[in-house]
Design a protein around this motif. Sequence first.
Motif, PDB file in Angstrom:
ATOM      1  N   SER A  77      59.211   2.576  12.869  1.00  0.00           N
ATOM      2  CA  SER A  77      59.689   2.249  14.208  1.00  0.00           C
ATOM      3  C   SER A  77      60.031   3.512  14.990  1.00  0.00           C
ATOM      4  O   SER A  77      59.680   3.652  16.162  1.00  0.00           O
ATOM      5  CB  SER A  77      60.917   1.344  14.099  1.00  0.00           C
ATOM      6  N   ALA A 111      58.052   4.925  18.265  1.00  0.00           N
ATOM      7  CA  ALA A 111      58.811   5.117  19.506  1.00  0.00           C
ATOM      8  C   ALA A 111      58.656   6.535  20.039  1.00  0.00           C
ATOM      9  O   ALA A 111      58.421   6.736  21.232  1.00  0.00           O
ATOM     10  CB  ALA A 111      60.287   4.798  19.274  1.00  0.00           C
ATOM     11  N   TRP A 137      56.750   7.587  23.593  1.00  0.00           N
ATOM     12  CA  TRP A 137      57.494   8.191  24.701  1.00  0.00           C
ATOM     13  C   TRP A 137      56.655   9.204  25.462  1.00  0.00           C
ATOM     14  O   TRP A 137      56.950   9.519  26.612  1.00  0.00           O
ATOM     15  CB  TRP A 137      58.780   8.848  24.209  1.00  0.00           C
ATOM     16  N   ALA A 168      60.325   1.897  29.142  1.00  0.00           N
ATOM     17  CA  ALA A 168      61.230   2.087  28.005  1.00  0.00           C
ATOM     18  C   ALA A 168      61.390   0.797  27.215  1.00  0.00           C
ATOM     19  O   ALA A 168      61.415   0.807  25.978  1.00  0.00           O
ATOM     20  CB  ALA A 168      62.586   2.584  28.490  1.00  0.00           C
ATOM     21  N   LEU A 169      61.470  -0.323  27.913  1.00  0.00           N
ATOM     22  CA  LEU A 169      61.579  -1.617  27.240  1.00  0.00           C
ATOM     23  C   LEU A 169      60.307  -1.926  26.452  1.00  0.00           C
ATOM     24  O   LEU A 169      60.371  -2.404  25.317  1.00  0.00           O
ATOM     25  CB  LEU A 169      61.856  -2.717  28.263  1.00  0.00           C
ATOM     26  N   SER A 206      60.327   0.096  23.297  1.00  0.00           N
ATOM     27  CA  SER A 206      61.262  -0.489  22.332  1.00  0.00           C
ATOM     28  C   SER A 206      60.655  -1.699  21.647  1.00  0.00           C
ATOM     29  O   SER A 206      60.746  -1.840  20.421  1.00  0.00           O
ATOM     30  CB  SER A 206      62.558  -0.897  23.024  1.00  0.00           C
ATOM     31  N   SER A 216      57.727  -0.589  19.292  1.00  0.00           N
ATOM     32  CA  SER A 216      58.162   0.159  18.114  1.00  0.00           C
ATOM     33  C   SER A 216      58.946  -0.714  17.144  1.00  0.00           C
ATOM     34  O   SER A 216      58.726  -0.655  15.932  1.00  0.00           O
ATOM     35  CB  SER A 216      58.976   1.383  18.516  1.00  0.00           C
ATOM     36  N   VAL A 217      59.845  -1.543  17.653  1.00  0.00           N
ATOM     37  CA  VAL A 217      60.604  -2.432  16.765  1.00  0.00           C
ATOM     38  C   VAL A 217      59.682  -3.474  16.138  1.00  0.00           C
ATOM     39  O   VAL A 217      59.804  -3.790  14.950  1.00  0.00           O
ATOM     40  CB  VAL A 217      61.771  -3.097  17.530  1.00  0.00           C
ATOM     41  N   MET A 223      70.139  -6.290  18.922  1.00  0.00           N
ATOM     42  CA  MET A 223      69.916  -5.247  19.913  1.00  0.00           C
ATOM     43  C   MET A 223      70.664  -5.551  21.211  1.00  0.00           C
ATOM     44  O   MET A 223      71.223  -4.640  21.839  1.00  0.00           O
ATOM     45  CB  MET A 223      68.413  -5.083  20.183  1.00  0.00           C
ATOM     46  N   PHE A 243      73.549  -3.235  22.740  1.00  0.00           N
ATOM     47  CA  PHE A 243      73.399  -2.741  24.109  1.00  0.00           C
ATOM     48  C   PHE A 243      74.625  -3.084  24.941  1.00  0.00           C
ATOM     49  O   PHE A 243      75.159  -2.223  25.654  1.00  0.00           O
ATOM     50  CB  PHE A 243      72.143  -3.317  24.758  1.00  0.00           C
ATOM     51  N   SER A 269      74.494   2.110  17.399  1.00  0.00           N
ATOM     52  CA  SER A 269      73.235   2.114  16.641  1.00  0.00           C
ATOM     53  C   SER A 269      73.489   1.864  15.165  1.00  0.00           C
ATOM     54  O   SER A 269      72.798   1.065  14.533  1.00  0.00           O
ATOM     55  CB  SER A 269      72.515   3.450  16.816  1.00  0.00           C
TER      56      SER A 269
END
Length: 140
Positions: free
Chosen positions: A23, A27, A31, A47-48, A51, A54-55, A90, A94, A108
């Motif tokens: 992940s 990510a 980027w 960015a979302l 995420s 990658s997740v 998540m 957040f 995190s």
Amino acid sequence: MVRRALRIWLMHSLAFLAGLVVSGVVAVGLWFVVPTEGGNALFVGSALAVSIVSVGTGYAVYLALLAALLDLLPGWGFYLGGPLVVLAVMTLVFCAVYFRMLAAGAGSLLGYALMFGIGGIALHLRLRGDEPRAETGDGG
């Protein structure tokens, strides 16, 4: 029984760690394609997307390794419920960081600990029904 539980948690730990590494690598790699110039909506949306991809990739590696290491067919609960648990954790992290209840690093770590614990318990409960019962005489 204790040996089996230790084996389940060890394999869960190895698969979880591999999923985290994949992940993170995905990510960091993605980027490089996120546009840094443009409106905030473009940046936040990108960015979302990074995420989510990658997740999702990390979770797919996690499930594949669990299936291989534990000779397990995860089932729809892991395919549908797992991503919902990840999304809920998540979101919780957040919100806790956004409302300054936790620092980003602590949030995190809390998120990873929650996902590890929830995943391990779910896996342990899923495999609990597969162990042979001594009282029924079907030793294996």
